[in-house]
Design an enzyme around this catalytic site. Sequence first.
Site, PDB file in Angstrom:
ATOM      1  N   GLY A   5      -0.442  -0.683  -7.120  1.00 38.77           N
ATOM      2  CA  GLY A   5      -0.290   0.345  -8.157  1.00 38.77           C
ATOM      3  C   GLY A   5       0.263  -0.237  -9.450  1.00 38.77           C
ATOM      4  O   GLY A   5       0.008   0.299 -10.540  1.00 38.77           O
ATOM      5  N   GLU A  48      -2.667  -1.506 -11.232  1.00 43.19           N
ATOM      6  CA  GLU A  48      -3.470  -0.349 -11.653  1.00 43.19           C
ATOM      7  C   GLU A  48      -2.850   0.305 -12.901  1.00 43.19           C
ATOM      8  O   GLU A  48      -3.554   0.729 -13.808  1.00 43.19           O
ATOM      9  CB  GLU A  48      -3.569   0.672 -10.518  1.00 43.19           C
ATOM     10  CG  GLU A  48      -4.399   0.135  -9.350  1.00 43.19           C
ATOM     11  CD  GLU A  48      -4.465   1.112  -8.206  1.00 43.19           C
ATOM     12  OE1 GLU A  48      -3.435   1.303  -7.533  1.00 43.19           O
ATOM     13  OE2 GLU A  48      -5.535   1.713  -7.993  1.00 43.19           O
ATOM     14  N   ALA A  86       3.029   0.732  -5.389  1.00 43.19           N
ATOM     15  CA  ALA A  86       3.595   1.964  -4.831  1.00 43.19           C
ATOM     16  C   ALA A  86       4.764   1.603  -3.921  1.00 43.19           C
ATOM     17  O   ALA A  86       4.813   0.505  -3.372  1.00 43.19           O
ATOM     18  CB  ALA A  86       2.525   2.690  -4.022  1.00 43.19           C
ATOM     19  N   GLU A 134      -3.686  -3.759  -1.518  1.00 37.31           N
ATOM     20  CA  GLU A 134      -3.663  -2.540  -0.688  1.00 37.31           C
ATOM     21  C   GLU A 134      -4.394  -2.733   0.638  1.00 37.31           C
ATOM     22  O   GLU A 134      -4.006  -2.178   1.660  1.00 37.31           O
ATOM     23  CB  GLU A 134      -4.296  -1.367  -1.451  1.00 37.31           C
ATOM     24  CG  GLU A 134      -3.420  -0.778  -2.545  1.00 37.31           C
ATOM     25  CD  GLU A 134      -3.520  -1.482  -3.875  1.00 37.31           C
ATOM     26  OE1 GLU A 134      -4.028  -2.625  -3.926  1.00 37.31           O
ATOM     27  OE2 GLU A 134      -3.104  -0.897  -4.892  1.00 37.31           O
TER      28      GLU A 134
END
Length: 718
Positions: free
Chosen positions: A100, A103, A61, A123
């Site tokens: 992310g 992911e 992210a 994270e």
Amino acid sequence: MATFSLLPGSVALITLTNPPVNALSAAVRAGIVQAVQRSVEDPKVKSVVICGQNGRFCGGADIREFAGPMSGPPLVPLIHAIEALDKPVVAAIEGLALGGGLELALGCHYRIAHTTALLGLPEVTLGLLPAAGGTQRLPRLAGLPAALDLITTGRHISGTEALELGIVDQVTDGSALDIALEFAKSIVGRPLNTRRLSTLPCRCPTDIDNLLDRFMVQVRQRARGALAPVACVGALRAAATLPYAQGLRKERELMDTLFNSGQARALQYAFFSQRVVGKWTLPSGARWDNTTSRTISTAAVIGLGTMGRGIAVALALAGMSVVAVETQEKQLSEARQMVPAMLQREAGRRGLDTAPGVISFCSSLQDVSEVELVIEAVFEDMALKLQLFRQLSAVCKPDTLLCSNTSGLDIDQLAAATQRPGLVVGMHFFAPAHIMKLLEVVCGTRSSPETVATVMQLGKRMGKVSVAVGNCPGFVGNRMLKPYTEQANFLLEEGAMPEQVDKVLEEFGFPMGVFRMSDLSGLDVGWRIRKAAGLTGPGVEPTRTRQGRRYSPLPDQMCEAGRLGQKTGRGWYQYDGPGGRVARSDPWVQTFLDAYRARHNLAARVIAAEEILERCLYSLINEGFKILQDGMAAGPEDIDAIYVFGYGWPRHRGGPMFHAGQVGLARVLEKLEHYQQLHPDVAPMKPSMLLRRLVAAGSPPIQKWRELIHRERVHSQL
Ligand SMILES: CCCCCCCC/C=C\C=C\CC(=O)SCCNC(=O)CCNC(=O)[C@H](O)C(C)(C)COP(=O)(O)OP(=O)(O)OC[C@H]1O[C@@H](n2cnc3c(N)ncnc32)[C@H](O)[C@@H]1OP(=O)(O)O
């Protein structure tokens, strides 16, 4: 953004494009949504490959977006849409797949990685958890134990390790993208049911509760008050015990709590601080981007005590050829034995077969004549260091950089002893020097920008967080530590016990309280400095006011009683023997303090935890403001990075200056004023001018402080 191209063989290539790390900004997410839609709708597309531009898959992210309101398509449904595609989707992982980014790859049906690519779910280091299904998909793919390890530590693994853990399907030393494109063509029409991770059961050992409970105990111990690692275990418990959809809801619920916590803000600030300090500026206007640096390949370390040995190892690990000099025979022979073993151990820990550099040992200064940089790490004694710098100036090549590992002595004085003051700079390492991340680069008045740039660059190569600081007694870190330890001593005079002060500081998140730390580093270190400053020693009156301010002779008296800390088996605590590590309360200390208070007519009072914390921390923070005011640190991020990486300040509290902002600058000021009224003879409690100005300016956010300091300095109000 993300681009879509249809390649020969009916493969759609989706390329994430957001340099430097292809973070999943709103624009990138929108681009992926569009590209996936095109892949669904275009009948010519038979399979899909997702890659990142410039050989970097995705850094996760876009952390900068967390500071404001979130916009753009959310990641969770986007990843579900990819997973649900009935055309095979392959992630081509080169460079990195983090957070992310990983992911997203877990939502693809296949993953092909370069052997050296870095994969991970970091994270937790930002105070968050992998909330785009990462906590639910990873344990279904790699198993619960591996997911617990990776998600609660946030550690990065190589493509090779990812293959061993089953996270990727294939690795290559060549182009992961080329292999992925070929592979995507070869799997058209294969059933995808078993490739959709969200539909698979979680891979768990039989005794799930036992595993999770044990893990939770370990995580809580390691976390020192950090919330995210604990929440990660909670999300993984949900993965192991609930159906996917419910697990995902739990993941989101935990994420919402973390996202809005002060800890996540502190950890994200710490992430950016680490990067800000690399972009150094000097008062002269020289900066990281307008100064050239030299590349050093040969270096010498003078003095092979604990610090010198660690520094030699750190240099060799960074690929340097190192000459290690020690004039004392016994110390030299010990170093010959110990340093190669230290080097091998640390190289192994870093996954290297051998260290990239070599260390040779000698006892003569003449042997350093050809090196490009020398780091002096002899005893902390100005006369000794001055003599050495004079010798080095005569022996070394004219362009050799001369650096001192002093922890607080005057760099300008050392520079003045040489014929090359521009090439003299401080390199203040922290013990153990081959492990601790912090390096204070101390810029003397005459240190040239090129010298600073070279040493900052060298620090980076050594894997250090290098922070450029000004030359003042104690530099930044130790200068701030002084009022902090002083307050702790005053608290003992007033009625506290070392255990009580340490407990409060450890509950705040420090790995060790001030007294346990002092026992570890040795009480004689400060004693020697105070003697050199004329504060204690023969002929000095044993009063509680010295050189015009309150003074606590307690630590001096401990040293006089032979209690130097762990090394003597006795200090503020007692240990099993000299060199013992386990601290136990010592009734001797209670008797000693009682006698001391009686001698000085001091009535012991019960001191609340709040007062202990405020007096210790706010006096340290106040000194931080004075340092900013004096221009000895370029900005609050520099101070915070120093405290997080060198002094055990809990990362989830951002650093002392960030903490002041979180508490509220007005409140810190009010408390300092309150304690100053109670203890008018304690100078460090007098609130700094900068703190007052910041409060008067409405307590701007920390990111605005630099600007204000600069403005005020231009108008000479600081
Ligand atoms: C209300 C509830 C909302 C809930 C939302 C729920 C949905 C959430 C869904 C998903 C959430 C995902 C979470 C994440 O993905 S968090 C991010 C995880 N990624 C990371 O932690 C990686 C961080 N970056 C690094 O570790 C390194 O930068 C690395 C990628 C390894 C590269 O290292 P290096 O080559 O040494 O380069 P630098 O570190 O100097 O970085 C270069 C510049 O890039 C900037 N950067 C790096 N990563 C990011 C990022 N993820 N976002 C934004 N910017 C990033 C870095 O700051 C440097 O910038 P500059 O040059 O300006 O200093």
